[in-house]
Enzyme design. Structure first.
Site, PDB file in Angstrom:
ATOM      1  N   LYS A   1      -5.757  -5.076  -6.070  1.00 31.32           N
ATOM      2  CA  LYS A   1      -7.082  -5.494  -6.540  1.00 31.32           C
ATOM      3  C   LYS A   1      -6.996  -6.962  -6.930  1.00 31.32           C
ATOM      4  CE  LYS A   1      -8.923  -1.335  -8.756  1.00 31.32           C
ATOM      5  NZ  LYS A   1      -9.442  -0.833 -10.041  1.00 31.32           N
TER       6      LYS A   1
ATOM      7  N   ASP B   1      -3.379  -4.288 -10.455  1.00 30.23           N
ATOM      8  CA  ASP B   1      -4.702  -4.537 -11.002  1.00 30.23           C
ATOM      9  C   ASP B   1      -4.642  -5.900 -11.700  1.00 30.23           C
ATOM     10  OD1 ASP B   1      -7.181  -4.328 -12.345  1.00 30.23           O
ATOM     11  OD2 ASP B   1      -6.975  -2.172 -12.557  1.00 30.23           O
TER      12      ASP B   1
ATOM     13  N   ASP C   1      -4.573   8.434 -10.820  1.00 32.05           N
ATOM     14  CA  ASP C   1      -5.255   9.395 -11.669  1.00 32.05           C
ATOM     15  C   ASP C   1      -6.279   8.748 -12.588  1.00 32.05           C
ATOM     16  OD1 ASP C   1      -3.829   9.724 -14.861  1.00 32.05           O
ATOM     17  OD2 ASP C   1      -3.254   8.142 -13.472  1.00 32.05           O
TER      18      ASP C   1
ATOM     19  N   GLU D   1       4.993   0.494  -6.282  1.00 31.53           N
ATOM     20  CA  GLU D   1       3.923   0.741  -7.245  1.00 31.53           C
ATOM     21  C   GLU D   1       2.654   1.161  -6.514  1.00 31.53           C
ATOM     22  OE1 GLU D   1       2.895   1.738  -9.902  1.00 31.53           O
ATOM     23  OE2 GLU D   1       2.766   0.126 -11.371  1.00 31.53           O
ATOM     24  N   ASP D   2       1.839   1.947  -7.182  1.00 32.32           N
ATOM     25  CA  ASP D   2       0.608   2.423  -6.570  1.00 32.32           C
ATOM     26  C   ASP D   2      -0.461   1.342  -6.455  1.00 32.32           C
ATOM     27  OD1 ASP D   2       0.150   2.350  -9.330  1.00 32.32           O
ATOM     28  OD2 ASP D   2      -0.692   4.362  -9.454  1.00 32.32           O
TER      29      ASP D   2
ATOM     30  N   ARG E   1      -4.587  13.294  -9.108  1.00 31.36           N
ATOM     31  CA  ARG E   1      -3.417  12.755  -8.399  1.00 31.36           C
ATOM     32  C   ARG E   1      -3.177  13.454  -7.065  1.00 31.36           C
ATOM     33  NH1 ARG E   1      -0.502   9.341 -11.745  1.00 31.36           N
ATOM     34  NH2 ARG E   1      -0.535   9.801 -13.963  1.00 31.36           N
TER      35      ARG E   1
ATOM     36  N   PHE F   1     -12.786   1.943  -9.594  1.00 35.24           N
ATOM     37  CA  PHE F   1     -11.828   2.856 -10.218  1.00 35.24           C
ATOM     38  C   PHE F   1     -11.468   3.906  -9.175  1.00 35.24           C
ATOM     39  CE2 PHE F   1     -10.051   4.073 -14.347  1.00 35.24           C
ATOM     40  CZ  PHE F   1      -9.361   5.203 -13.939  1.00 35.24           C
TER      41      PHE F   1
ATOM     42  N   LYS G   1       3.770   7.568 -12.988  1.00 33.43           N
ATOM     43  CA  LYS G   1       3.677   8.701 -12.098  1.00 33.43           C
ATOM     44  C   LYS G   1       2.879   8.361 -10.848  1.00 33.43           C
ATOM     45  CE  LYS G   1       3.440  11.876 -15.987  1.00 33.43           C
ATOM     46  NZ  LYS G   1       2.544  12.741 -16.743  1.00 33.43           N
ATOM     47  N   GLY G   2       2.072   7.326 -10.948  1.00 33.94           N
ATOM     48  CA  GLY G   2       1.105   7.016  -9.894  1.00 33.94           C
ATOM     49  C   GLY G   2       1.676   6.755  -8.520  1.00 33.94           C
TER      50      GLY G   2
END
Length: 179
Positions: A130, A102, A158, A98-99, A164, A151, A42-43
């Protein structure tokens, strides 16, 4: 600023401007093609919507829901596909939106999956990168922002399905997720 936010990392204006710039670069690269743009739910949904609005090349849209986090702040190390593509990847130029990258686990596995399914090409467009957290040999083809190892929440990102809808990217206070 939301009370659970330590500070704002990226403002609405910074996000809007950089998303437009990256979309224009991608649009030039795909001139004359019809890529399948895959949003990772969902990000990425807010970034995805803003990104595709700046594309003039003909695109098809699809989504996948995958997770390696559950409700925690640390990856489980297992990719869980909750919703797969509705369209075939066979012979397609795929743009994964993609958001955040990581560890790289999710995107490394998704890219390999699409190539196994016969995609002609697979590229990654990400909002946030990141680099310090990378555990897999994967990098975005286009990236809006490199960020430090914090974070982050907002603009689709989220913590436990909250935050969000914040219009900026903020750093979540440690006490919220270290309970």
């Amino acid at each position: 600023m939301h009370k659970d936010c330590e500070r704002i990392m990226l403002t609405e204006e910074q996000l809007r401007s950089r998303v437009r710039e990256v979309a224009e670069e991608v649009d030039k690269a795909y001139a004359g093609k019809r890529p399948l743009v895959v949003g990772i739910l969902k990000g990425s949904i807010i970034f995805y919507a803003d990104f595709i609005r700046h594309l003039s090349c003909p695109v098809e849209l699809d989504f996948m829901a995958v997770s390696s986090y559950g409700s925690g702040a640390v990856s489980s190390g297992k990719l869980n596909i909750k919703k797969d593509l509705d369209k075939s990847a066979e012979g397609r130029d795929i743009i994964i939106v993609e958001d955040i990258i990581d560890s790289g686990f999710t995107l490394a596995n998704l890219k390999a999956l699409f190539l196994e399914r016969g995609a002609a090409s697979v590229v990654i467009v990400t909002l946030l990168n990141k680099k310090d957290r990378r555990e897999y040999d994967i990098a975005p083809d286009w990236n809006c922002f490199d960020i430090e190892n914090e974070f982050v929440i907002g603009y689709g990102l989220d913590y436990d399905e909250r935050y969000r809808n914040l219009p900026y990217i903020g750093i979540l206070k440690r006490e919220v997720y270290e309970k």
